[in-house]
Design a protein around this motif. Sequence first.
Motif, PDB file in Angstrom:
ATOM      1  N   GLU A 118       0.821  -1.233  -0.005  1.00  8.93           N
ATOM      2  CA  GLU A 118      -0.139  -0.060   0.077  1.00  8.93           C
ATOM      3  C   GLU A 118       0.853   1.310   0.057  1.00  8.93           C
ATOM      4  N   ASN A 119       0.396   2.156  -0.655  1.00  2.00           N
ATOM      5  CA  ASN A 119       1.559   3.211  -1.182  1.00  2.00           C
ATOM      6  C   ASN A 119       0.703   4.690  -1.228  1.00  2.00           C
ATOM      7  N   PHE A 120       0.323   5.259  -0.238  1.00  2.00           N
ATOM      8  CA  PHE A 120      -0.807   6.210  -0.125  1.00  2.00           C
ATOM      9  C   PHE A 120       0.074   7.511  -0.359  1.00  2.00           C
ATOM     10  N   HIS A 121      -0.407   8.612  -0.984  1.00  2.00           N
ATOM     11  CA  HIS A 121       0.068   9.885  -0.974  1.00  2.00           C
ATOM     12  C   HIS A 121       0.199  10.417   0.421  1.00  2.00           C
ATOM     13  N   PRO A 122       1.445  11.088   0.823  1.00  2.00           N
ATOM     14  CA  PRO A 122       1.612  11.619   2.119  1.00  2.00           C
ATOM     15  C   PRO A 122       0.436  12.569   2.520  1.00  2.00           C
ATOM     16  N   ASN A 123      -0.201  13.193   1.702  1.00  2.00           N
ATOM     17  CA  ASN A 123      -1.310  13.804   2.200  1.00  2.00           C
ATOM     18  C   ASN A 123      -2.837  13.443   2.169  1.00  2.00           C
ATOM     19  N   HIS A 124      -2.876  11.982   1.789  1.00  2.00           N
ATOM     20  CA  HIS A 124      -3.860  11.579   1.759  1.00  2.00           C
ATOM     21  C   HIS A 124      -4.818  11.366   3.082  1.00  2.00           C
ATOM     22  N   PHE A 125      -4.232  10.885   4.074  1.00  2.00           N
ATOM     23  CA  PHE A 125      -4.629  11.063   5.409  1.00  2.00           C
ATOM     24  C   PHE A 125      -4.556  12.218   6.346  1.00  2.00           C
ATOM     25  N   LYS A 126      -5.468  12.261   7.162  1.00  2.00           N
ATOM     26  CA  LYS A 126      -5.290  13.572   8.027  1.00  2.00           C
ATOM     27  C   LYS A 126      -5.323  13.323   9.671  1.00  2.00           C
ATOM     28  N   GLY A 127      -4.867  14.164  10.372  1.00  2.00           N
ATOM     29  CA  GLY A 127      -4.889  14.103  11.669  1.00  2.00           C
ATOM     30  C   GLY A 127      -4.366  12.763  12.309  1.00  2.00           C
TER      31      GLY A 127
END
Length: 233
Positions: free
Chosen positions: A153-162
């Motif tokens: 899994e390789n999500f963009h650094p800004n995909h998740f918050k908090g």
Amino acid sequence: MTNIKKLHQVDENIWIHNGSTVSWYGMPYTTRMTLVRLRNREIWVHSPGEICEELVCEIQELGDVTYLISPNKIHHLFIQDWIKLFPNAKAYSSPGLEEKRKDIIFSSTLADAAETEWENEIEQLIFKGSKVMEEVVFFHKTSRTLILTDLIENFHPNHFKGFRKILAKITGIISPNGKTPLDWRMSFIFNKTKAKASLQVMIGWNPKRIIISHGECIENDALTFLKRSFNWL
């Protein structure tokens, strides 16, 4: 008004569809479906996503939906909808899913070697070493594309918050250093030998591209990324 295409072609005879975001234990997970058109114009659908009319029309222009693939015991959310829409298609269960989803009638269970229907064009293996994360991985030969689901899994650094962003960093699923999530990695702890053997087969395929179901796909230096992503082994 110009219609926005639902499918994105990544190479000859292979497309992806970036689908809706679903909640996984409170984490917003993007979804991605992969389609391969075989030489006889049969369409092979990996991890079928949420259906919409525009998407179906685009796919039917490519060929005949013939194979529906559930690559692991998690990716089954929409496959029943596809079976209803394409009753003549063959639905393939990942190992153990047929027990989990007894409401679905599967044509067959995926094995550790490619099915005869697509063996000339797509390689496959079961990534071994964990009973809870027994994923079937695929390799489209002509485009040299490795197709994964949850093994990386390789999500963009800004995909998740908090706090979700903090949790994602801890579990190791943030690009450009995405990998198997920490909880899944722990499930391999007593049987890394089998996992290493599976990885060596994938390395031997020498992919130039990696399609990932959750997060950013890898278009450059795919083999380097693959080796780095599995350095926990």
